[in-house]
Structure formats: C-alpha cells, structure tokens
Motif scaffolding. Sequence first.
Motif, PDB file in Angstrom:
ATOM      1  N   SER A 110      53.489  20.402  23.483  1.00 49.99           N
ATOM      2  CA  SER A 110      52.668  19.456  22.729  1.00 49.99           C
ATOM      3  C   SER A 110      52.868  18.017  23.201  1.00 49.99           C
ATOM      4  CB  SER A 110      52.937  19.578  21.227  1.00 49.99           C
ATOM      5  OG  SER A 110      54.280  19.278  20.926  1.00 49.99           O
ATOM      6  N   TYR A 111      54.057  17.697  23.719  1.00 46.48           N
ATOM      7  CA  TYR A 111      54.273  16.364  24.275  1.00 46.48           C
ATOM      8  C   TYR A 111      53.400  16.160  25.519  1.00 46.48           C
ATOM      9  CZ  TYR A 111      56.577  12.298  26.284  1.00 46.48           C
ATOM     10  OH  TYR A 111      56.830  11.066  26.821  1.00 46.48           O
ATOM     11  N   LYS A 112      53.383  17.161  26.389  1.00 48.43           N
ATOM     12  CA  LYS A 112      52.530  17.077  27.585  1.00 48.43           C
ATOM     13  C   LYS A 112      51.061  16.984  27.190  1.00 48.43           C
ATOM     14  CE  LYS A 112      55.638  19.462  30.733  1.00 48.43           C
ATOM     15  NZ  LYS A 112      55.853  20.629  31.582  1.00 48.43           N
ATOM     16  N   TYR A 113      50.670  17.741  26.174  1.00 49.49           N
ATOM     17  CA  TYR A 113      49.291  17.691  25.715  1.00 49.49           C
ATOM     18  C   TYR A 113      48.949  16.318  25.136  1.00 49.49           C
ATOM     19  CZ  TYR A 113      45.095  18.398  23.004  1.00 49.49           C
ATOM     20  OH  TYR A 113      43.843  18.260  22.467  1.00 49.49           O
ATOM     21  N   ALA A 114      49.840  15.777  24.313  1.00 48.84           N
ATOM     22  CA  ALA A 114      49.585  14.465  23.700  1.00 48.84           C
ATOM     23  C   ALA A 114      49.423  13.390  24.770  1.00 48.84           C
ATOM     24  CB  ALA A 114      50.703  14.102  22.742  1.00 48.84           C
ATOM     25  N   LEU A 115      50.200  13.475  25.830  1.00 47.17           N
ATOM     26  CA  LEU A 115      50.058  12.500  26.911  1.00 47.17           C
ATOM     27  C   LEU A 115      48.787  12.724  27.722  1.00 47.17           C
ATOM     28  CD1 LEU A 115      53.702  12.152  28.263  1.00 47.17           C
ATOM     29  CD2 LEU A 115      52.470  10.645  26.696  1.00 47.17           C
ATOM     30  N   GLY A 126      38.961   4.788  16.648  1.00 42.51           N
ATOM     31  CA  GLY A 126      38.879   4.012  17.885  1.00 42.51           C
ATOM     32  C   GLY A 126      40.214   3.781  18.567  1.00 42.51           C
ATOM     33  N   ILE A 127      41.178   4.663  18.327  1.00 44.53           N
ATOM     34  CA  ILE A 127      42.498   4.538  18.954  1.00 44.53           C
ATOM     35  C   ILE A 127      42.677   5.678  19.952  1.00 44.53           C
ATOM     36  CG2 ILE A 127      43.551   3.382  16.986  1.00 44.53           C
ATOM     37  CD1 ILE A 127      44.762   6.096  16.191  1.00 44.53           C
ATOM     38  N   SER A 128      43.644   5.546  20.819  1.00 43.75           N
ATOM     39  CA  SER A 128      43.944   6.611  21.770  1.00 43.75           C
ATOM     40  C   SER A 128      44.339   7.873  21.009  1.00 43.75           C
ATOM     41  CB  SER A 128      45.087   6.177  22.689  1.00 43.75           C
ATOM     42  OG  SER A 128      45.525   7.267  23.469  1.00 43.75           O
ATOM     43  N   ARG A 129      43.841   9.004  21.452  1.00 48.31           N
ATOM     44  CA  ARG A 129      44.168  10.270  20.784  1.00 48.31           C
ATOM     45  C   ARG A 129      45.648  10.621  20.914  1.00 48.31           C
ATOM     46  NH1 ARG A 129      40.042  13.706  18.848  1.00 48.31           N
ATOM     47  NH2 ARG A 129      38.009  12.923  19.451  1.00 48.31           N
ATOM     48  N   LEU A 136      52.588  16.177  16.729  1.00 48.75           N
ATOM     49  CA  LEU A 136      52.935  17.539  17.145  1.00 48.75           C
ATOM     50  C   LEU A 136      54.318  17.604  17.790  1.00 48.75           C
ATOM     51  CD1 LEU A 136      49.463  18.628  18.546  1.00 48.75           C
ATOM     52  CD2 LEU A 136      50.598  19.575  16.546  1.00 48.75           C
ATOM     53  N   PRO A 137      54.574  16.853  18.876  1.00 51.64           N
ATOM     54  CA  PRO A 137      55.917  16.957  19.451  1.00 51.64           C
ATOM     55  C   PRO A 137      57.015  16.424  18.535  1.00 51.64           C
ATOM     56  CG  PRO A 137      54.630  15.306  20.634  1.00 51.64           C
ATOM     57  CD  PRO A 137      53.703  16.009  19.694  1.00 51.64           C
ATOM     58  N   VAL A 138      56.715  15.417  17.730  1.00 55.70           N
ATOM     59  CA  VAL A 138      57.722  14.905  16.806  1.00 55.70           C
ATOM     60  C   VAL A 138      58.058  15.974  15.757  1.00 55.70           C
ATOM     61  CG1 VAL A 138      58.148  13.206  14.985  1.00 55.70           C
ATOM     62  CG2 VAL A 138      57.178  12.473  17.160  1.00 55.70           C
ATOM     63  N   GLY A 139      57.041  16.641  15.229  1.00 55.85           N
ATOM     64  CA  GLY A 139      57.266  17.698  14.255  1.00 55.85           C
ATOM     65  C   GLY A 139      58.043  18.875  14.835  1.00 55.85           C
ATOM     66  N   PHE A 140      57.663  19.308  16.038  1.00 56.77           N
ATOM     67  CA  PHE A 140      58.394  20.400  16.686  1.00 56.77           C
ATOM     68  C   PHE A 140      59.814  19.983  17.047  1.00 56.77           C
ATOM     69  CE2 PHE A 140      54.176  22.371  17.758  1.00 56.77           C
ATOM     70  CZ  PHE A 140      54.411  23.572  17.100  1.00 56.77           C
TER      71      PHE A 140
END
Length: 163
Positions: A110-115, A126-129, A136-140
Amino acid sequence: MSSLRSRVLSISRWVSLTIAGSMLFIDLAVILYGVFMRYLAGGAPIWTDELARYLIIGSVLLAAGAVWVEGGHMRVALIERLLPPALCRLLNVYQWLLTLGLAIAGTVISYKYALSVSMFTSSGLGISRTIPMMSLPVGFALLSWHALWYGPAPLRTLVEDTA
C-alpha cells in the motif's frame, strides 16, 4: 505479558483509538454538514462526500491494530477450543505469523501504491491522492506494530454474558 510490552500496547492502543475516534467525529461533522447543505441550503459542496469517505477509511485502518489486540475483531475461535494445548499453542504462533506477514506485506504494497498515485489529484478536494492513500500503509504499519508487540500469545475473545 511483560510490563514493558503491556505498557507499549496500552499507550499505542490509546493513541490509535483516540486518533481514529477523532477522525470518526470529524467524519460525522462533515457528513452532517453535507446533509444540511444539500437538503436545507440547496446544494452541498463536492468535497464533503470525498472527505467523508477518506476519513472513514482512515479511522478504520488506524483502529484495526488496537482492535486486533483487544480481541474486538470478528473471528471464530472454535478450533482453539477443540485442540489440545500443544496444538493450540502452535495455532497461536501460526495466527500471529500470518497476521504479522499479511500486515507487513500490506504496509509495503500500500505504501508503493500510495506513492504511485501522487500524480493524480482528488476531484473534490483537489489534493494529491497520495495524502489520503497514506492511511493504508499507516494503518497496516500500526497493525504490524500491535501484532509484533502482542506476540504469539492467544488472542483475546469477547464473551457474552448470558444471565
């Protein structure tokens, strides 16, 4: 459970649940604001639905590790009751390793996905997704943290009182 381990889990659980509860309260306020604006003022801003969705996902993920430690998640403990103590201990180690492995894998993936979604912006806010996806990565990672500190001990079960 050792004193240090129980203190770390207690503090970590309190922080996780406090932040998750705050996010849930903010989510409720955003939803009520959106409903008020839509039905009483004539039109809701587009960002209310999107922010409410991100807040609910974030609050659930932040609370997952604390809920896992206190045994508040949904699970069936029938096998643990039927096994002899030696096999039950082996099952506890397996459950712990499986939870830890999946939580660490979820953190990395999820960290790779978020990046990877940093080039896209959310339609309403209007912010970066990447910003809301970091829940997700913080929760995991918090689930990994809680599982690591809890260790391969038997998971708590919530028992209903029948009186």
